[in-house]
Design a protein around this motif. Structure first.
Motif, PDB file in Angstrom:
ATOM      1  N   ASN A 158       0.785  -1.143   0.050  1.00 46.82           N
ATOM      2  CA  ASN A 158      -0.131  -0.079   0.099  1.00 46.82           C
ATOM      3  C   ASN A 158       0.702   1.394   0.024  1.00 46.82           C
ATOM      4  O   ASN A 158       0.462   2.401   0.219  1.00 46.82           O
ATOM      5  CB  ASN A 158      -0.703  -0.006   1.135  1.00 46.82           C
ATOM      6  N   PHE A 159       2.120   1.087  -0.092  1.00 44.69           N
ATOM      7  CA  PHE A 159       3.248   2.376  -0.177  1.00 44.69           C
ATOM      8  C   PHE A 159       3.757   2.233  -1.430  1.00 44.69           C
ATOM      9  O   PHE A 159       4.390   1.204  -1.800  1.00 44.69           O
ATOM     10  CB  PHE A 159       3.925   2.138   1.040  1.00 44.69           C
ATOM     11  N   THR A 160       4.009   3.431  -1.827  1.00 50.97           N
ATOM     12  CA  THR A 160       4.934   3.663  -3.114  1.00 50.97           C
ATOM     13  C   THR A 160       5.733   4.729  -2.771  1.00 50.97           C
ATOM     14  O   THR A 160       5.602   5.868  -2.423  1.00 50.97           O
ATOM     15  CB  THR A 160       4.081   3.950  -4.433  1.00 50.97           C
ATOM     16  N   PRO A 161       7.033   4.506  -2.931  1.00 49.27           N
ATOM     17  CA  PRO A 161       8.255   5.378  -2.748  1.00 49.27           C
ATOM     18  C   PRO A 161       7.925   6.816  -3.616  1.00 49.27           C
ATOM     19  O   PRO A 161       7.531   6.605  -4.871  1.00 49.27           O
ATOM     20  CB  PRO A 161       9.583   4.612  -3.077  1.00 49.27           C
ATOM     21  N   PRO A 162       8.353   7.865  -3.375  1.00 44.46           N
ATOM     22  CA  PRO A 162       8.248   8.894  -4.190  1.00 44.46           C
ATOM     23  C   PRO A 162       9.046   8.826  -5.229  1.00 44.46           C
ATOM     24  O   PRO A 162      10.149   8.200  -5.198  1.00 44.46           O
ATOM     25  CB  PRO A 162       8.952  10.005  -3.236  1.00 44.46           C
ATOM     26  N   PRO A 163       8.724   9.400  -6.261  1.00 46.76           N
ATOM     27  CA  PRO A 163       9.545   9.151  -7.923  1.00 46.76           C
ATOM     28  C   PRO A 163      10.882   9.711  -7.628  1.00 46.76           C
ATOM     29  O   PRO A 163      11.225  10.601  -7.138  1.00 46.76           O
ATOM     30  CB  PRO A 163       8.771   9.850  -8.797  1.00 46.76           C
ATOM     31  N   GLN A 164      11.769   8.996  -8.370  1.00 49.16           N
ATOM     32  CA  GLN A 164      13.267   9.259  -8.553  1.00 49.16           C
ATOM     33  C   GLN A 164      13.942   9.429  -7.071  1.00 49.16           C
ATOM     34  O   GLN A 164      14.878  10.389  -6.916  1.00 49.16           O
ATOM     35  CB  GLN A 164      13.358  10.634  -9.275  1.00 49.16           C
ATOM     36  N   VAL A 165      13.473   8.772  -6.365  1.00 43.75           N
ATOM     37  CA  VAL A 165      14.351   8.867  -4.874  1.00 43.75           C
ATOM     38  C   VAL A 165      14.842   7.221  -4.569  1.00 43.75           C
ATOM     39  O   VAL A 165      14.180   6.391  -4.777  1.00 43.75           O
ATOM     40  CB  VAL A 165      13.036   9.148  -3.598  1.00 43.75           C
ATOM     41  N   ASP A 166      15.829   7.368  -3.987  1.00 39.23           N
ATOM     42  CA  ASP A 166      16.644   6.303  -3.575  1.00 39.23           C
ATOM     43  C   ASP A 166      16.025   5.537  -2.609  1.00 39.23           C
ATOM     44  O   ASP A 166      16.213   6.460  -1.165  1.00 39.23           O
ATOM     45  CB  ASP A 166      18.202   6.707  -3.365  1.00 39.23           C
ATOM     46  N   CYS A 167      15.287   4.496  -2.623  1.00 39.45           N
ATOM     47  CA  CYS A 167      14.587   3.900  -1.227  1.00 39.45           C
ATOM     48  C   CYS A 167      15.256   2.692  -0.933  1.00 39.45           C
ATOM     49  O   CYS A 167      15.099   1.719  -2.046  1.00 39.45           O
ATOM     50  CB  CYS A 167      13.015   3.587  -1.745  1.00 39.45           C
ATOM     51  N   THR A 168      15.693   2.320  -0.030  1.00 37.17           N
ATOM     52  CA  THR A 168      16.490   1.069   0.493  1.00 37.17           C
ATOM     53  C   THR A 168      15.639   0.626   1.726  1.00 37.17           C
ATOM     54  O   THR A 168      15.537   1.231   2.647  1.00 37.17           O
ATOM     55  CB  THR A 168      17.899   1.517   0.869  1.00 37.17           C
ATOM     56  N   LEU A 169      15.597  -0.763   1.578  1.00 33.65           N
ATOM     57  CA  LEU A 169      14.858  -1.642   2.843  1.00 33.65           C
ATOM     58  C   LEU A 169      16.319  -2.246   3.488  1.00 33.65           C
ATOM     59  O   LEU A 169      17.159  -2.571   2.758  1.00 33.65           O
ATOM     60  CB  LEU A 169      14.030  -2.648   2.326  1.00 33.65           C
ATOM     61  N   VAL A 170      16.249  -2.068   4.981  1.00 34.09           N
ATOM     62  CA  VAL A 170      17.046  -2.745   5.720  1.00 34.09           C
ATOM     63  C   VAL A 170      16.569  -3.210   6.960  1.00 34.09           C
ATOM     64  O   VAL A 170      15.556  -2.887   7.438  1.00 34.09           O
ATOM     65  CB  VAL A 170      18.153  -1.576   6.086  1.00 34.09           C
ATOM     66  N   ASN A 171      17.339  -4.377   7.065  1.00 39.28           N
ATOM     67  CA  ASN A 171      16.713  -5.257   8.314  1.00 39.28           C
ATOM     68  C   ASN A 171      16.630  -4.195   9.529  1.00 39.28           C
ATOM     69  O   ASN A 171      17.454  -3.607   9.910  1.00 39.28           O
ATOM     70  CB  ASN A 171      17.307  -6.328   8.703  1.00 39.28           C
ATOM     71  N   ASN A 172      15.324  -4.300  10.265  1.00 38.15           N
ATOM     72  CA  ASN A 172      15.495  -3.197  11.307  1.00 38.15           C
ATOM     73  C   ASN A 172      16.613  -3.482  12.592  1.00 38.15           C
ATOM     74  O   ASN A 172      16.785  -2.567  13.231  1.00 38.15           O
ATOM     75  CB  ASN A 172      13.991  -3.189  12.136  1.00 38.15           C
TER      76      ASN A 172
END
Length: 382
Positions: free
Chosen positions: A171-185
Motif C-alpha cells: 500500500n506504499f509507493t516510494p516518491p519518484p526518483q528517490v533512492d529507497c532502500t530496505l534494511v533489516n530493523n
C-alpha cells in the motif's frame, strides 16, 4: 527537484563528510582533525560553499581570544527520510544531511504485527505522505529514504519473495526518483548503537533486540554483517526446542522468547494471591521495579532464557560486547540475570543496555539514509 552529481576534490569531500558526521564546526577545528593546512582548508570550504553544500551559521570563541566562523551542511543541500516500520509503531524522521531533525512522527499500529503486513505498509504510506506535505522548499531535494523492516532483506538478485520484504510496497509507493532502500530493523538499531549509543568505540559487538520478536545485529570490524541470504543474526531461527523426543520448529525460539508468548506464560502462571496479572510487559516491568515478588520472578526467569540465547551468540561469534535493546530487552532489570547466565554458559562478554531505547532503529535508518544521500549527491557508489 534533483541535482546532477557533483565532483569534489578529496579535501572538500573529507570536509563535507566531517560536517555530516560531527555537525557544526569551525575551519580550524576541521583542519586540525583532518590534517589539512590552512590554505587547503580555505580552498575546500570555498569549493563547498560554491557548490551550495555548506553554510556559515555564526561565530564561536576560539583560542587566543579570537572568534572563528562556524559552518554546517547547508539545509538546502537536501534531506532524507528514515522510517522504522516496527511491529507496534511506525516512527519517521525527516532530517538534513547532518541529521538535524526537520520533522518527526509516531504512528501506533492498531495491534501488534508479528510479521511484515499490508497494514504496516498502509501506516508507512500515511506517515510518508504526511512528511512530504510538511516538506518546505528550502529543505532542498529528498535524496534518499531508508525503511527499516522486521524481516530479513536481500538485494534485487536475491529471492525477495521468500523474505516477504516486498510486502512493504503493498500500500506504499516510494516518491519518484528517490533512492529507497530496505534494511533489516535490528541491523539499523545496531548501526545507531555503534555511532551514537552503548557500542561507541567498539568495532565488534552484537545487538540483541527483544520485543514482540527477537533479532540480532552483528557488527564486525565496523561493518554490519548481513549474510548471504540477509539472515545473519536471525537468532530466532536457532534450533528449538532441542531435546530428546522434541522436534525443532522453524522460528519457535523467536515465538517463545518474544513478549506475546512470554506474557501468555506470565498470565497462566500468575499466583492467585498476587492480584490480577499484568496487562503487558510495561506493567510487568513497572511492578517488578516496585519490588513485586511475582513480577520479579517472571522477569528474572525470562532474563535467564534471554541469557541462554545470548550465550549461543557469544559461543559462536565471540563479540566481546552484547547490547540489549528493544521494547522489552532495553529494561535495566534484565541485565544482572543475563550477565550471570552468559558468564556461566559461555565466554567472557560485556553485557550492556541500549542508551537509545525505542529510537535506535529509526536513528540507524537515518544514518544509513544520510550515507546513501551523500553518495547520490556526489555520484558515488552506494
Amino acid at each position: 527537484m534533483t541535482r546532477k552529481p557533483l565532483t569534489l576534490t578529496g579535501s572538500a569531500l573529507a570536509v563535507l563528510r566531517a560536517l555530516v558526521e560531527r555537525g557544526p564546526s569551525t575551519r580550524p577545528q576541521l583542519g586540525q582533525d583532518l590534517g589539512l593546512s590552512r590554505p587547503t582548508m580555505s580552498a575546500a570550504m570555498a569549493e563547498l560553499m560554491e557548490a551550495g553544500l555548506v553554510e556559515p551559521i555564526g561565530s564561536v570563541q576560539g583560542g587566543m581570544g579570537r572568534r572563528a566562523v562556524e559552518y554546517r551542511v547547508a539545509t538546502h543541500a537536501g534531506h532524507v527520510i528514515a522510517v522504522d516500520a516496527g511491529s507496534t509503531h511506525i516512527r519517521l524522521r525527516l532530517s538534513t544531511l547532518d541529521r538535524r531533525l526537520l520533522h518527526a512522527s509516531l504512528h501506533p499500529l492498531p495491534n501488534s504485527q508479528y510479521s511484515l503486513t499490508p497494514q504496516i505498509s498502509s501506516v508507512v504510506a500515511d506517515a510518508v505522505a504526511e512528511a512530504l506535505e510538511k516538506t518546505e522548499v528550502d529543505w532542498g531535494p529528498l535524496l534518499a529514504m531508508v525503511i527499516a523492516i522486521p524481516t530479513r532483506v536481500v538485494g534485487p538478485e536475491g529471492d525477495t519473495a521468500a523474505t516477504d520484504q516486498e510486502v512493504i510496497f503493498t500500500n506504499f509507493t516510494p516518491p519518484p526518483q528517490v533512492d529507497c532502500t530496505l534494511v533489516n530493523n535490528v541491523n539499523c538499531a545496531a548501526v545507531a548503537e555503534y555511532h551514537y549509543g552503548a557500542a561507541r568505540g567498539h568495532q565488534t559487538f552484537a545487538f540483541l533486540q527483544v520485543g514482540v520478536k527477537i533479532g540480532l545485529g552483528l557488527m564486525l570490524n565496523g561493518q554490519i554483517l548481513p549474510g548471504v541470504n540477509g539472515a545473519a543474526g536471525e537468532i530466532g531461527h536457532i534450533t528449538f526446542p532441542f531435546a530428546p523426543g522434541l522436534t525443532p520448529v522453524p522460528g519457535e525460539a523467536e515465538r517463545y522468547i518474544g513478549t506475546e508468548a512470554f506474557m501468555a506464560r506470565v498470565r497462566a502462571d500468575w499466583p492467585k494471591g498476587s492480584g490480577r496479572p499484568p496487562a503487558d510487559t510495561y506493567e510487568l516491568l513497572a511492578r517488578a521495579g516496585e519490588g513485586d515478588a511475582a513480577a520479579l520472578r517472571h522477569v528474572e526467569g525470562h532474563a535467564a532464557e534471554i541469557g541462554a540465547v545470548i550465550a549461543i551468540c557469544v559461543s559462536v561469534i565471540d563479540p566481546g560486547l552484547v547490547v540489549l535493546g528493544g521494547g522489552y530487552g532495553a529494561s535495566p532489570l534484565l541485565r544482572p540475570k543475563v550477565e550471570e547466565v552468559v558468564r556461566h554458559l559461555a565466554f567472557p562478554a560485556e553485557i550492556t543496555t541500549s542508551t537509545l531505547a525505542a529510537e535506535a532503529t529509526v536513528l540507524g535508518a537515518e544514518r544509513l539514509a544520510v550515507d546513501r544521500a551523500v553518495s547520490v549527491l556526489l555520484g558515488l557508489p552506494a
